[in-house]
Design a protein around this motif. Structure first.
Motif, short mmCIF file in Angstrom:
data_model
loop_
_atom_site.label_atom_id
_atom_site.label_comp_id
_atom_site.label_asym_id
_atom_site.label_seq_id
_atom_site.Cartn_x
_atom_site.Cartn_y
_atom_site.Cartn_z
N TRP A 14 -12.86 -2.90 -0.52
CA TRP A 14 -11.48 -3.39 -0.48
C TRP A 14 -11.02 -3.97 -1.82
O TRP A 14 -9.84 -4.25 -2.03
N ASP A 36 -7.51 -5.21 -1.48
CA ASP A 36 -6.84 -4.57 -0.34
C ASP A 36 -5.43 -4.07 -0.67
O ASP A 36 -4.48 -4.32 0.07
N LEU A 45 -11.99 -8.50 5.95
CA LEU A 45 -10.56 -8.65 6.19
C LEU A 45 -10.33 -8.99 7.66
O LEU A 45 -11.17 -8.69 8.52
N GLU A 52 -6.65 -6.64 11.91
CA GLU A 52 -5.58 -5.66 11.74
C GLU A 52 -5.72 -4.91 10.42
O GLU A 52 -5.60 -3.68 10.36
N ARG A 53 -5.99 -5.63 9.34
CA ARG A 53 -6.13 -4.99 8.03
C ARG A 53 -7.47 -4.25 7.93
O ARG A 53 -7.57 -3.19 7.29
N HIS A 54 -8.48 -4.79 8.56
CA HIS A 54 -9.80 -4.15 8.58
C HIS A 54 -9.72 -2.77 9.23
O HIS A 54 -10.29 -1.79 8.73
N ARG A 97 -7.41 -0.66 9.32
CA ARG A 97 -6.71 0.37 8.54
C ARG A 97 -7.68 1.23 7.73
O ARG A 97 -7.34 2.34 7.32
#
Length: 522
Positions: free
Chosen positions: A203, A237, A266, A269-271, A273
């Motif tokens: 990331w 990220d 992360l 939610e961001r993980h 992706r």
């Protein structure tokens, strides 16, 4: 449905410096790993992940790579690697290498060229910037190892970026030539026969192009990691990184049956992706460290498991990690009794588990005298509990000199209880942690619902965690007591397949620090 090996399998991480030394220099090597493959096979795992083995000045113990297509001489050479790979595959195991694409060593020929002049063709292979107006670093970005992420280069009168040590300059993935060179590195190892990569700090791989200041963390205190003075909003990220991740996945897919595991810290939610989309998939397994990062109680664990499962895309596959070369040992964090319960949790959740060498022995806290500290993180930020040497100590094999790890002085101290906490001793003890791990991996392999079945949470209260696993018409329940008191539980009539404790549990009761796997009979 036939699942890929990395969905149903178990990954075993080896820290090469600390697994087995074959030449008496006190540092583990590839020949040593090959010598101990029978042990790895006996665990029942499916794949070995090796921490970096590439040539390196070892400023950060291999995470500063000076040649991505070679082997560090202290570990062996390419011939030794090829022999190891053949031996691994002969046992039906897979091999995953640790790829470090965010940064190289400052001694890598690419960087030597890059810093030689502003006009060098490889100048843009790294991230350079002018000083801020009035002088000083271009922005407020903090290194993960304390201090500014920017290092002044007097010869060319610019700063270069390093997210970690100044000896680890960040590569510029916005440069197409650099990107192509790194993709060639992946192909080099795939063509040699490796089965996948764990991709270090994925990331971090792209930074915001204009280098804006990161937001200041108002809650930071001097006892925290200096890195956390700011939130890494613009230095990690970034949206462009996902396209690179997808290109990496396309290369892996070209070789068939290969896996990509991304190191990504992360929020859910961001993980999520980093799985990509069905049309443009990214890494197969964005590593999930929540069992390491959160408090050890049933209520918290129940919430995080459900929240993580809910966050996954429909095509995403979960994974779980309890220990690593960067984190304190699980037995040091929660004690040996609960470490047994943790092992049952790790190996019965839905998803791919990763084990870290030595956790299967219950190695706990290892004191590292100040004069023997090796980790740059601890040396730069002493007294904050950030040191990683504690998890990287040599593997204790038997009761002989230096626990059978080396005939020379080990590079780090071995756990003090090694005369009793070693592979040979625990292998002969039916109540040992090692025996429990082998039994858990064996049950997971024998009963597919325990690795690939559906998951449903039943209870997460009073420090009791109960969940069920279903699949193929079969049904299993896992009941874990995270307390040191007897707990009453409601379970159907069932057959006890495994307890973390010896003896027969009383129906309807969980003994202190007990985990059970049961099969309902009605």
């Amino acid at each position: 449905m036939i699942r890929p090996w990395w969905e149903t399998g178990v990954i075993y991480q080896i820290y090469p410096r600390s697994f087995q030394d074959s030449d008496g220099d006190g540092i583990g090597d590839l020949a040593g790993i090959e010598h101990r493959l029978d042990y790895v096979e006996s665990l029942g795992v499916d794949a070995i992940w090796l921490s970096p083995i590439f040539p390196s000045p070892m400023a950060d113990f291999g995470y500063d790579v000076s040649n991505y297509c070679g082997i560090e001489p202290m570990f062996g050479d390419l011939a030794a690697f090829d022999r190891l790979l053949v031996s691994i595959h002969a046992r039906g195991l897979k091999l995953i290498l640790d790829l470090v694409p965010n940064h190289s060593s400052d001694q890598h020929p690419w960087f030597v060229e890059s810093r030689s002049s502003r006009n060098n063709p490889k100048r843009d292979w790294y991230i350079w910037a002018d000083a801020a107006p009035g002088g000083g670093p271009p922005n407020n970005w903090e290194s993960d190892f304390a201090g500014s992420s920017w290092e002044w280069d007097a010869a060319t009168e610019q700063y270069y970026l390093h997210a970690f040590l100044r000896e680890q300059p960040d590569l510029n993935w916005r440069n197409s030539e650099l990107k192509a060179a790194m993709f060639d590195v992946m192909r080099f190892w795939f063509e040699r026969g490796v089965d996948g990569f764990r991709i270090d700090v994925l990331w971090h791989i792209v930074k915001a192009a204009a280098f804006p200041d990161n937001p200041v963390n108002p809650d930071w205190t001097p006892l925290m990691n200096a890195r956390d003075r700011v939130f890494q909003s613009y230095s990690t990220d970034q949206p462009e990184a996902h396209a690179i991740s997808a290109e990496m996945r396309a290369i892996a897919d070209d070789y068939g049956g290969r896996v990509l595991i991304g190191e990504i810290f992360l929020p859910n939610e961001r993980h999520a992706r980093w799985f990509g989309t069905p049309e443009q998939p990214q890494v197969h397994l964005p590593f999930n460290f929540q069992l390491i990062e959160n408090d050890w109680n049933a209520e918290r664990l129940g919430h995080l498991i459900v929240d993580y499962e809910t966050s996954l895309p429909s095509f995403g596959w979960p994974n779980w990690v309890l220990g690593s070369h960067d984190a304190p040992r699980i037995a040091a964090r929660i004690g040996e009794s609960q470490a047994r319960v943790a092992a049952m949790l790790l190996l019965t959740l839905r998803g791919t588990p990763a084990l870290f060498q030595g956790d299967e022995l219950g190695i706990g806290k290892v004191d590292i005298p100040a004069e023997r500290v090796r980790d740059p993180q601890e040396l730069r930020q002493p007294g904050r509990g950030l040191g990683r040497d504690r998890s990287r100590t040599p593997m204790p094999w038997d009761c002989s000199q230096n626990a059978g790890f080396s005939t020379g002085e080990p590079w780090l101290p071995i756990n003090a209880d090694w005369p009793t906490r070693n592979v040979e001793t625990q292998g002969a003890d039916d109540g040992s942690m090692l025996k429990l791990y082998r039994d858990l991996v064996g049950l997971r392999r024998a009963h597919s619902p325990l690795n690939a079945g559906d998951f449903a949470l039943i209870r997460a209260s009073e420090n009791v965690l109960i969940y069920e696993r279903r699949g193929g018409g079969k049904h299993f329940i896992v009941a874990l007591n995270l307390s040191e008191e007897v707990r009453r539980v409601t379970l159907p009539n069932c057959e006890v397949l495994l307890s973390t404790l010896s003896g027969v549990p009383e129906p309807g009761m969980l003994r202190p620090n007990e985990g059970l796997i049961v099969k309902p009979t009605s």
